[in-house]
Design a protein around this motif. Structure first.
Motif, mmCIF file in Angstrom:
data_model
loop_
_atom_site.group_PDB
_atom_site.id
_atom_site.type_symbol
_atom_site.label_atom_id
_atom_site.label_comp_id
_atom_site.label_asym_id
_atom_site.label_seq_id
_atom_site.Cartn_x
_atom_site.Cartn_y
_atom_site.Cartn_z
ATOM 1 N N ILE A 1 0.975 -1.230 -0.020
ATOM 2 C CA ILE A 1 0.238 -0.025 -0.134
ATOM 3 C C ILE A 1 0.832 1.188 -0.224
ATOM 4 O O ILE A 1 1.779 1.441 0.666
ATOM 5 N N TYR A 2 0.614 2.061 -0.957
ATOM 6 C CA TYR A 2 1.356 3.406 -1.289
ATOM 7 C C TYR A 2 0.433 4.619 -0.833
ATOM 8 O O TYR A 2 -0.592 4.693 -1.647
ATOM 9 N N PRO A 3 0.327 5.082 0.101
ATOM 10 C CA PRO A 3 -0.507 6.347 0.631
ATOM 11 C C PRO A 3 -0.124 7.701 0.745
ATOM 12 O O PRO A 3 1.439 7.727 0.624
ATOM 13 N N THR A 4 -0.728 8.632 0.735
ATOM 14 C CA THR A 4 -0.508 10.054 1.197
ATOM 15 C C THR A 4 -0.113 10.078 2.522
ATOM 16 O O THR A 4 -0.902 9.704 3.233
ATOM 17 N N PHE A 5 0.981 10.953 3.095
ATOM 18 C CA PHE A 5 1.252 11.181 4.279
ATOM 19 C C PHE A 5 0.445 12.485 4.662
ATOM 20 O O PHE A 5 0.548 13.305 3.945
ATOM 21 N N SER A 6 -0.708 12.079 5.455
ATOM 22 C CA SER A 6 -1.786 13.112 5.554
ATOM 23 C C SER A 6 -1.413 14.300 6.663
ATOM 24 O O SER A 6 -1.401 14.011 7.770
ATOM 25 N N MET B 1 7.096 10.167 0.973
ATOM 26 C CA MET B 1 5.932 9.346 1.203
ATOM 27 C C MET B 1 6.488 7.801 1.567
ATOM 28 O O MET B 1 7.645 7.413 1.488
ATOM 29 N N ASP B 2 5.589 6.947 2.529
ATOM 30 C CA ASP B 2 5.937 5.974 3.254
ATOM 31 C C ASP B 2 5.202 4.880 2.258
ATOM 32 O O ASP B 2 4.143 5.185 1.696
ATOM 33 N N ALA B 3 5.571 3.639 2.527
ATOM 34 C CA ALA B 3 4.849 2.549 1.804
ATOM 35 C C ALA B 3 4.577 1.280 3.091
ATOM 36 O O ALA B 3 5.441 1.463 4.000
ATOM 37 N N ALA C 1 9.659 3.280 5.562
ATOM 38 C CA ALA C 1 9.671 4.904 5.648
ATOM 39 C C ALA C 1 10.474 5.592 4.304
ATOM 40 O O ALA C 1 11.392 4.989 3.890
ATOM 41 N N ASN C 2 9.876 6.656 4.045
ATOM 42 C CA ASN C 2 10.533 7.556 3.047
ATOM 43 C C ASN C 2 10.878 6.775 1.644
ATOM 44 O O ASN C 2 12.130 7.038 1.280
ATOM 45 N N VAL C 3 10.137 5.974 1.208
ATOM 46 C CA VAL C 3 10.462 5.415 -0.145
ATOM 47 C C VAL C 3 10.556 6.471 -1.102
ATOM 48 O O VAL C 3 11.148 6.188 -2.221
ATOM 49 N N LEU C 4 9.988 7.610 -1.084
ATOM 50 C CA LEU C 4 10.019 8.801 -1.954
ATOM 51 C C LEU C 4 10.158 10.042 -1.175
ATOM 52 O O LEU C 4 9.303 10.273 -0.097
ATOM 53 N N THR C 5 11.074 10.773 -1.302
ATOM 54 C CA THR C 5 11.326 12.091 -0.466
ATOM 55 C C THR C 5 11.597 13.428 -1.581
ATOM 56 O O THR C 5 12.029 12.994 -2.742
ATOM 57 N N SER D 1 10.237 -1.128 -2.289
ATOM 58 C CA SER D 1 10.486 -0.152 -1.078
ATOM 59 C C SER D 1 11.423 0.929 -1.509
ATOM 60 O O SER D 1 11.807 1.820 -0.471
ATOM 61 N N GLY D 2 11.826 1.328 -2.610
ATOM 62 C CA GLY D 2 12.419 2.273 -2.914
ATOM 63 C C GLY D 2 14.061 2.174 -2.444
ATOM 64 O O GLY D 2 14.454 1.115 -2.288
#
Length: 328
Positions: A52-57, A66-68, A81-85, A135-136
């Motif tokens: 699951i890839y969500p938006t950090f709200s 973004m975390d996954a 944590a932090n798959v995309l920054t 997982s980036g």
């Protein structure tokens, strides 16, 4: 006497051990699925794992990563944590939203929105990042937004990458009550024109606000979207069916909405299917009861079923979630 004491201790130890085991092995996923404020969740399956890839709200200025989350059974989840920054996306500075992922070849491609642009003079829009692992870390694929302007009135946010049966990839996207679809090039670095010469084709159904999603079932294309305001109690999910990924999409019904006794603002969904059992699940976010902070959204899951005509049955939101569903 000593034997009785020792026996009593052993029985007590076994009883406590059994109790502990029951507590630590949940029978259902529970809702929310994992701790933290997360919204716009996209589910995916890679190998025998769910992701699951969500938006950090959070406030827009804090949405810079973004975390996954991964799971083998939809019940027990591991955070990545932090798959995309934004450190890997030089043009992004806030509002990194609604990740959508696909695997092509040996690479994983993550599409995302950034900067919440309000007009064509601002820098931002929809980007694409690439990684060797789900997982980036994901890094910028083209060094600039793939879609950086408004077309047909659609704000460039809430993207969903869709692979059709013939192997062609499309990107559905759009906020501000307009939805476009574009054809992606094989390398995901550009947008291709349709046979009629158009590039940005509007496919907006009645009631559409944002959060496009699509899947195929028994030859039919199911197109889903969110209605209502994202901070309000009436945020919900509706859908249409068509014979083509380009529509036309005529609204059928709303299938996910709040339950005032459980949670409000249930919307922005994705759908996954266990390839072994054939069961479908809808992943979405909602707001806990009594919450007044618009950013307090949590990720949840429910089973999704169809009637004899292929129509989606109304989804009942729960605290229990679903039973374990490993891919065996």
């Amino acid at each position: 006497m000593m034997k009785k004491i020792i026996l009593s201790i052993c029985i007590s130890s076994l009883t406590l051990s059994g109790f502990s085991q029951k507590v630590t092995e949940p029978k259902t996923s529970g809702n929310p699925l994992f701790e933290g404020w997360y919204a716009d969740p996209e589910g995916a399956i890679f190998g025998k794992e769910y992701w699951i890839y969500p938006t950090f709200s959070a406030k827009y200025e804090e949405q810079i990563f973004m975390d996954a989350f991964s799971s083998k059974d939809l019940v027990n989840w591991t955070k990545h944590a932090n798959v995309l920054t934004k450190d890997n996306i030089k043009w992004a500075n806030k509002a990194m939203w609604a990740p959508s992922i696909t695997k092509k070849g040996n690479k994983y491609y993550l599409f995302f929105g950034a900067n919440d642009i309000q007009n064509n003079k601002e820098l931002g829009g929809i980007g694409v990042a690439v990684s060797n692992k789900p997982s980036g870390p994901f890094k910028d694929h083209i060094g600039k937004p793939l879609i950086d302007a408004f077309h047909n009135g659609a704000q460039p946010i809430d993207q969903y990458v869709f692979k059709d049966k013939d192997g062609q990839y499309y990107l559905f996207y759009g906020g501000w009550s307009h939805c476009n679809v574009v054809k992606l090039s094989d390398d995901f670095k550009s947008i291709l024109p349709f046979p009629d010469g158009t590039t940005y084709k509007e496919v907006t159904p009645k009631g559409y606000v944002e959060g496009a999603f699509m899947f195929i079932r028994k030859g039919k294309y199911y197109f889903m979207w969110s209605e209502g305001g994202w901070t309000g109690p009436n945020y919900s999910v509706a859908y249409a069916m068509a014979d083509s990924p380009l529509g036309p999409f005529k609204r059928i019904d709303r299938i996910l909405k709040q339950d005032p006794s459980i949670a409000t603002g249930a919307g922005h969904n994705s759908v996954i299917q266990n390839p072994k059992t054939g069961e479908y699940y809808i992943i979405y976010h909602r707001r806990p009861l009594g919450e007044t902070n618009g950013n307090h959204r949590v990720t949840c899951i429910e089973k999704m079923e169809f009637d004899e005509n292929g129509l989606i049955k109304p989804v009942i939101i729960t605290f229990e979630g679903i039973a374990a569903s490993p891919i065996k």
